[in-house]
Scaffold this motif. Sequence first.
Motif, PDB file in Angstrom:
ATOM      1  N   ARG A 149      41.916  15.495 -46.307  1.00  0.00           N
ATOM      2  CA  ARG A 149      43.008  14.711 -45.968  1.00  0.00           C
ATOM      3  C   ARG A 149      43.982  14.894 -47.127  1.00  0.00           C
ATOM      4  O   ARG A 149      43.804  15.593 -48.172  1.00  0.00           O
ATOM      5  N   ASP A 150      45.733  14.718 -46.815  1.00  0.00           N
ATOM      6  CA  ASP A 150      46.415  14.888 -47.773  1.00  0.00           C
ATOM      7  C   ASP A 150      46.300  14.425 -49.149  1.00  0.00           C
ATOM      8  O   ASP A 150      46.969  15.084 -50.231  1.00  0.00           O
ATOM      9  N   ASP A 151      45.544  13.187 -49.229  1.00  0.00           N
ATOM     10  CA  ASP A 151      45.516  12.624 -50.615  1.00  0.00           C
ATOM     11  C   ASP A 151      44.256  13.226 -51.221  1.00  0.00           C
ATOM     12  O   ASP A 151      43.822  12.829 -52.183  1.00  0.00           O
ATOM     13  N   GLY A 152      43.620  14.387 -50.641  1.00  0.00           N
ATOM     14  CA  GLY A 152      42.647  14.756 -51.561  1.00  0.00           C
ATOM     15  C   GLY A 152      41.333  14.552 -50.972  1.00  0.00           C
ATOM     16  O   GLY A 152      40.216  15.102 -51.575  1.00  0.00           O
ATOM     17  N   ARG A 153      41.025  13.587 -49.901  1.00  0.00           N
ATOM     18  CA  ARG A 153      39.629  13.008 -49.672  1.00  0.00           C
ATOM     19  C   ARG A 153      39.178  14.176 -48.717  1.00  0.00           C
ATOM     20  O   ARG A 153      39.906  14.633 -47.803  1.00  0.00           O
ATOM     21  N   LEU A 154      37.937  14.571 -48.853  1.00  0.00           N
ATOM     22  CA  LEU A 154      37.185  15.356 -48.109  1.00  0.00           C
ATOM     23  C   LEU A 154      36.125  14.590 -47.391  1.00  0.00           C
ATOM     24  O   LEU A 154      35.326  13.722 -47.896  1.00  0.00           O
ATOM     25  N   PHE A 155      36.013  14.840 -45.960  1.00  0.00           N
ATOM     26  CA  PHE A 155      35.338  14.289 -44.979  1.00  0.00           C
ATOM     27  C   PHE A 155      34.636  15.204 -44.404  1.00  0.00           C
ATOM     28  O   PHE A 155      34.983  16.223 -43.644  1.00  0.00           O
ATOM     29  N   ASN A 156      33.097  15.145 -44.427  1.00  0.00           N
ATOM     30  CA  ASN A 156      32.289  16.112 -43.773  1.00  0.00           C
ATOM     31  C   ASN A 156      31.501  15.436 -42.605  1.00  0.00           C
ATOM     32  O   ASN A 156      31.077  14.328 -42.634  1.00  0.00           O
ATOM     33  N   TYR A 157      31.577  16.011 -41.424  1.00  0.00           N
ATOM     34  CA  TYR A 157      31.016  15.531 -40.300  1.00  0.00           C
ATOM     35  C   TYR A 157      29.739  16.331 -40.015  1.00  0.00           C
ATOM     36  O   TYR A 157      29.600  17.397 -40.169  1.00  0.00           O
ATOM     37  N   TYR A 158      28.558  15.596 -39.699  1.00  0.00           N
ATOM     38  CA  TYR A 158      27.204  16.289 -39.385  1.00  0.00           C
ATOM     39  C   TYR A 158      26.745  16.085 -38.012  1.00  0.00           C
ATOM     40  O   TYR A 158      26.828  14.886 -37.654  1.00  0.00           O
ATOM     41  N   ASN A 159      26.077  16.864 -37.446  1.00  0.00           N
ATOM     42  CA  ASN A 159      25.433  16.529 -36.206  1.00  0.00           C
ATOM     43  C   ASN A 159      23.614  16.754 -36.640  1.00  0.00           C
ATOM     44  O   ASN A 159      23.458  17.045 -37.577  1.00  0.00           O
ATOM     45  N   ASP A 160      22.903  16.485 -35.628  1.00  0.00           N
ATOM     46  CA  ASP A 160      21.468  16.756 -36.234  1.00  0.00           C
ATOM     47  C   ASP A 160      21.075  17.892 -36.498  1.00  0.00           C
ATOM     48  O   ASP A 160      20.403  17.821 -37.631  1.00  0.00           O
ATOM     49  N   ASP A 161      21.597  18.925 -36.191  1.00  0.00           N
ATOM     50  CA  ASP A 161      21.016  20.381 -36.632  1.00  0.00           C
ATOM     51  C   ASP A 161      21.748  20.462 -37.842  1.00  0.00           C
ATOM     52  O   ASP A 161      21.108  21.274 -38.918  1.00  0.00           O
TER      53      ASP A 161
ATOM     54  N   TYR B  18      18.457   5.571 -46.610  1.00  0.00           N
ATOM     55  CA  TYR B  18      19.024   5.509 -45.299  1.00  0.00           C
ATOM     56  C   TYR B  18      20.494   5.999 -45.542  1.00  0.00           C
ATOM     57  O   TYR B  18      21.248   5.387 -46.564  1.00  0.00           O
ATOM     58  N   ILE B  19      20.936   6.829 -44.583  1.00  0.00           N
ATOM     59  CA  ILE B  19      22.374   7.454 -44.685  1.00  0.00           C
ATOM     60  C   ILE B  19      23.003   7.387 -43.520  1.00  0.00           C
ATOM     61  O   ILE B  19      22.466   7.950 -42.497  1.00  0.00           O
ATOM     62  N   SER B  20      24.117   7.161 -43.409  1.00  0.00           N
ATOM     63  CA  SER B  20      25.288   7.243 -42.079  1.00  0.00           C
ATOM     64  C   SER B  20      26.221   8.081 -42.397  1.00  0.00           C
ATOM     65  O   SER B  20      26.899   7.911 -43.426  1.00  0.00           O
ATOM     66  N   VAL B  21      26.450   9.255 -41.448  1.00  0.00           N
ATOM     67  CA  VAL B  21      27.501  10.146 -41.725  1.00  0.00           C
ATOM     68  C   VAL B  21      28.193  10.315 -40.398  1.00  0.00           C
ATOM     69  O   VAL B  21      27.652  10.047 -39.224  1.00  0.00           O
ATOM     70  N   LYS B  22      29.402  10.472 -40.406  1.00  0.00           N
ATOM     71  CA  LYS B  22      30.394  10.733 -39.093  1.00  0.00           C
ATOM     72  C   LYS B  22      29.495  11.860 -38.176  1.00  0.00           C
ATOM     73  O   LYS B  22      29.128  12.905 -38.735  1.00  0.00           O
ATOM     74  N   TYR B  23      29.733  11.556 -37.171  1.00  0.00           N
ATOM     75  CA  TYR B  23      28.888  12.643 -36.195  1.00  0.00           C
ATOM     76  C   TYR B  23      29.972  13.612 -35.840  1.00  0.00           C
ATOM     77  O   TYR B  23      31.190  13.434 -35.396  1.00  0.00           O
ATOM     78  N   GLY B  24      29.543  14.999 -36.077  1.00  0.00           N
ATOM     79  CA  GLY B  24      30.377  16.027 -35.581  1.00  0.00           C
ATOM     80  C   GLY B  24      29.954  17.436 -36.223  1.00  0.00           C
ATOM     81  O   GLY B  24      28.706  17.672 -36.803  1.00  0.00           O
ATOM     82  N   ASP B  25      30.672  18.410 -36.370  1.00  0.00           N
ATOM     83  CA  ASP B  25      30.652  19.572 -36.997  1.00  0.00           C
ATOM     84  C   ASP B  25      31.724  20.296 -37.717  1.00  0.00           C
ATOM     85  O   ASP B  25      32.015  21.320 -37.488  1.00  0.00           O
ATOM     86  N   GLN B  26      32.577  19.316 -38.435  1.00  0.00           N
ATOM     87  CA  GLN B  26      33.734  19.780 -38.990  1.00  0.00           C
ATOM     88  C   GLN B  26      33.897  19.219 -40.342  1.00  0.00           C
ATOM     89  O   GLN B  26      33.205  18.343 -40.825  1.00  0.00           O
ATOM     90  N   GLU B  27      34.428  19.757 -41.080  1.00  0.00           N
ATOM     91  CA  GLU B  27      34.855  19.076 -42.450  1.00  0.00           C
ATOM     92  C   GLU B  27      36.730  18.980 -42.294  1.00  0.00           C
ATOM     93  O   GLU B  27      37.246  19.964 -42.006  1.00  0.00           O
ATOM     94  N   ILE B  28      36.884  17.849 -43.000  1.00  0.00           N
ATOM     95  CA  ILE B  28      38.480  17.392 -43.100  1.00  0.00           C
ATOM     96  C   ILE B  28      38.841  17.123 -44.455  1.00  0.00           C
ATOM     97  O   ILE B  28      38.239  16.262 -44.950  1.00  0.00           O
TER      98      ILE B  28
END
Length: 91
Positions: free
Chosen positions: A39-51, A27-37
């Motif tokens: 942050r200033d502290d170096g953390r990378l956040f990837n957002y995914y939609n169904d496609d 099971y995986i839960s990820v933020k919904y969207g279509d962007q990559e962010i």
Amino acid sequence: MKLGISMPSSSLLSKLTTALIKDGVMYISVKYGDQEIKRDDGRLFNYYNDDTFLKLQEKIENLKVLKMWKTVDVRQNREDEYWLNVLMRKK
């Protein structure tokens, strides 16, 4: 097991799949969207939609999506944010 990690590419999904036994479920839960962010502290956040998630998952040939659904963030003041939930099985 809950892993608080970002998923920058199919390499992490591939490693998690390798750790599963045959017919194991993930099971995986990820933020919904279509962007990559990033942050200033170096953390990378990837957002995914169904496609975009299916395109990522298709790179792992022995992993099958069983169910995919979107949920609303339940944290206070985040009602406008969504999560993509995915249940998968290793073939």
